[in-house]
Design a protein around this motif. Structure first.
Motif, short mmCIF file in Angstrom:
data_model
loop_
_atom_site.label_atom_id
_atom_site.label_comp_id
_atom_site.label_asym_id
_atom_site.label_seq_id
_atom_site.Cartn_x
_atom_site.Cartn_y
_atom_site.Cartn_z
N TRP A 267 0.94 -1.30 -0.02
CA TRP A 267 -0.27 -0.10 -0.08
C TRP A 267 0.57 1.62 0.16
CZ3 TRP A 267 0.78 3.08 3.71
CH2 TRP A 267 1.68 2.46 5.10
N ARG A 268 0.36 1.99 -0.94
CA ARG A 268 0.94 3.33 -0.44
C ARG A 268 -0.19 4.62 -0.32
NH1 ARG A 268 3.78 5.61 -5.76
NH2 ARG A 268 1.33 5.07 -6.25
N GLU A 269 0.54 5.73 0.20
CA GLU A 269 0.19 7.30 0.47
C GLU A 269 0.62 8.32 -0.34
OE1 GLU A 269 -2.66 6.13 4.54
OE2 GLU A 269 -1.88 7.21 5.06
N ILE A 270 0.19 9.17 -0.84
CA ILE A 270 1.34 10.22 -1.27
C ILE A 270 0.76 11.70 -0.92
CG2 ILE A 270 2.64 11.65 -3.03
CD1 ILE A 270 2.57 8.69 -4.38
N GLU A 271 1.09 12.25 -0.07
CA GLU A 271 0.38 14.05 0.51
C GLU A 271 1.63 14.79 0.13
OE1 GLU A 271 0.40 16.61 4.88
OE2 GLU A 271 -0.29 14.90 4.51
N ILE A 272 1.02 15.50 -0.99
CA ILE A 272 1.43 17.11 -1.84
C ILE A 272 0.87 17.99 -1.57
CG2 ILE A 272 2.49 17.55 -3.67
CD1 ILE A 272 2.13 14.45 -5.58
N GLU A 273 1.94 18.31 -1.12
CA GLU A 273 1.43 20.24 -0.65
C GLU A 273 0.65 20.48 0.04
OE1 GLU A 273 0.51 22.01 -4.62
OE2 GLU A 273 2.89 22.68 -5.27
N GLY A 274 0.54 19.36 1.22
CA GLY A 274 -0.49 19.35 2.52
C GLY A 274 -1.73 18.70 2.32
N LYS A 275 -1.66 18.46 0.58
CA LYS A 275 -3.46 17.80 0.27
C LYS A 275 -2.94 15.55 0.18
CE LYS A 275 -4.19 20.87 -3.27
NZ LYS A 275 -4.94 21.36 -4.48
N PRO A 276 -3.50 15.66 1.78
CA PRO A 276 -3.65 14.22 1.88
C PRO A 276 -3.87 13.26 0.65
CG PRO A 276 -4.38 15.06 3.24
CD PRO A 276 -4.13 15.99 2.18
N GLY A 277 -3.72 12.33 0.31
CA GLY A 277 -3.85 11.52 -0.79
C GLY A 277 -4.96 10.04 -0.62
N LEU A 278 -5.23 9.54 -0.82
CA LEU A 278 -5.52 7.91 -0.58
C LEU A 278 -4.24 6.99 -0.88
CD1 LEU A 278 -8.98 8.72 -2.96
CD2 LEU A 278 -8.97 8.91 -0.83
N ARG A 279 -5.45 6.15 0.17
CA ARG A 279 -4.73 4.81 0.12
C ARG A 279 -4.84 4.07 -1.06
NH1 ARG A 279 -3.05 0.80 5.22
NH2 ARG A 279 -2.44 2.95 5.72
N GLU A 280 -3.17 3.87 -1.55
CA GLU A 280 -3.36 2.29 -3.28
C GLU A 280 -2.94 1.02 -2.79
OE1 GLU A 280 -1.45 5.04 -6.68
OE2 GLU A 280 -0.85 6.10 -4.85
N VAL A 281 -3.84 0.73 -3.07
CA VAL A 281 -3.42 -0.87 -2.68
C VAL A 281 -2.71 -1.72 -3.95
CG1 VAL A 281 -4.09 -3.52 -2.00
CG2 VAL A 281 -5.08 -0.76 -1.04
N ALA A 282 -1.52 -2.40 -4.31
CA ALA A 282 -0.85 -2.87 -4.72
C ALA A 282 -1.76 -4.59 -5.46
CB ALA A 282 0.09 -3.62 -4.19
N GLU A 283 -1.94 -4.74 -6.56
CA GLU A 283 -2.98 -5.47 -6.64
C GLU A 283 -2.27 -6.77 -5.90
OE1 GLU A 283 -2.85 -6.61 -10.88
OE2 GLU A 283 -3.41 -4.79 -11.57
N ALA A 284 -2.94 -7.82 -6.08
CA ALA A 284 -2.88 -9.17 -4.73
C ALA A 284 -1.70 -10.24 -5.70
CB ALA A 284 -3.99 -9.74 -4.61
#
Length: 338
Positions: A267-284
């Motif tokens: 999984w990954r979350e990217i916050e750019i310029e203070g804007k939280p990103g949604l959690r991305e989930v890798a394909e199983a």
């Protein structure tokens, strides 16, 4: 469709057996042989193949004999044995002229890593290290975007991993240093260290580390403070005892972004310029069947995301951690390791 890759397995323990249930359904793989010192382990693996309608495996108790007798019938080998055996077995596979899919961690020392790189360079064979994080699309995308400058300058990294490892593997080979090459930090913690080594895009400069074995023959807890050659700072925390379960959390602080990701790239979350990103989930599929990535690299469809060169960076970090911990946290310069 191209001919299937003729595959042998060295080490048919629980990890290999787990993977075999999905690998036997892959038409692009032909299982040829398996080597393990345990007849029961080999038979379990062979039974999984047979239940899927595969041809009978050639079984060996010595990987050297298997390579000598079968190398003309093979294209590649998967190694899944205790960590301390990786170097000898990997060198034998490469010297036999075969491609290699090697379980993590690659080797246990810097000297072994250098020997493996030299052998690979001479042979030109494909060698991929089976780190889930390195093979994860999310980790690879993070690396690419960081390299392109999207996140700005890297300032620091905070990485943690935890598991009820001490109790779970009590008395097993993972807690025998002559077989494991280390404790929790080098086993489950290897996923954390390797993913960080990939994402920071820099060698380490200095390391200070503490370990606590909690009356076990190997480390159960490890805390590390490090500096990269590019100036960024890194902390690692590995806790090998606690409630059941296993998880990790790594945060990379850049000038333009904050990237949160786990050691396996699940999984990954990217916050750019203070804007939280949604959690991305890798394909199983990428998490459960890393062999697909090995085959893709072998076919030339993608660059190798888990190389022996990164394995050397990882080995230097690990040797420095051991050296510092042995000196009660004294700072160790990576260049002094080799």
């Amino acid at each position: 469709m191209s001919k299937p890759v003729r595959l042998a397995v060295i080490g048919t323990g629980l990890k290999a057996a787990e993977y075999a249930h999905s690998w036997v359904r892959m038409p692009e793989i032909e299982f040829v042989a398996a080597a393990d010192v345990s007849a029961a382990s080999r038979r379990r693996f062979a039974d999984i193949c047979a239940a899927a309608g595969r041809a009978p495996l050639r079984e060996f108790d010595d990987f050297r004999i298997m390579l000598a007798q079968c190398k003309r019938d093979l294209d590649a080998v998967y190694i899944s044995t205790p960590h301390a055996f990786h170097a000898e077995q990997a060198l034998a596979v490469i010297e036999a002229g075969l491609d290699l899919f090697l379980e993590k961690p690659m080797v246990t020392t810097v000297a072994e890593a250098k020997a493996l790189i030299e052998a690979r360079s001479k042979s030109g064979n494909t060698v991929v290290i089976a780190f889930n994080g390195a093979l994860s699309p999310l980790v690879r995308d993070t690396h690419k975007r960081a390299a392109a400058g999207e996140f700005g300058e890297l300032f620091s990294v905070s990485a943690s991993i935890w598991e009820g490892w001490s109790s779970k593997y009590d008395g097993q080979w993972k807690q025998k240093p002559e077989l494991s090459g280390g404790g929790f930090m080098f086993d489950t913690g290897a996923h954390m260290m390797n993913t960080v080594c990939l994402l920071v895009r820099s060698d380490f400069d200095r390391v200070s580390a503490y370990m606590n074995n909690y009356a076990k023959p190997v480390d159960i807890a490890c805390a590390v403070a490090a500096r990269l050659e590019n100036g960024a700072l890194v902390t690692f925390n590995a806790a090998g005892e606690g409630p059941p379960g296993c998880a990790s959390h790594m945060t990379l602080f850049y000038s333009k972004a904050i990237v949160r990701i786990d050691a396996w790239g699940a999984w990954r979350e990217i916050e750019i310029e203070g804007k939280p990103g949604l959690r991305e989930v890798a394909e199983a599929a990428h998490q459960e069947n890393p062999l697909k990535s090995f085959l893709s690299v072998r076919r030339g469809e993608e660059e190798n995301p888990s190389t022996v060169e990164n394995g050397l960076r990882f080995a230097r970090l690990w040797d420095a951690i051991k050296a510092s911990a042995a000196r009660d946290g004294e700072s160790v310069r990576i260049s002094d390791i080799g």
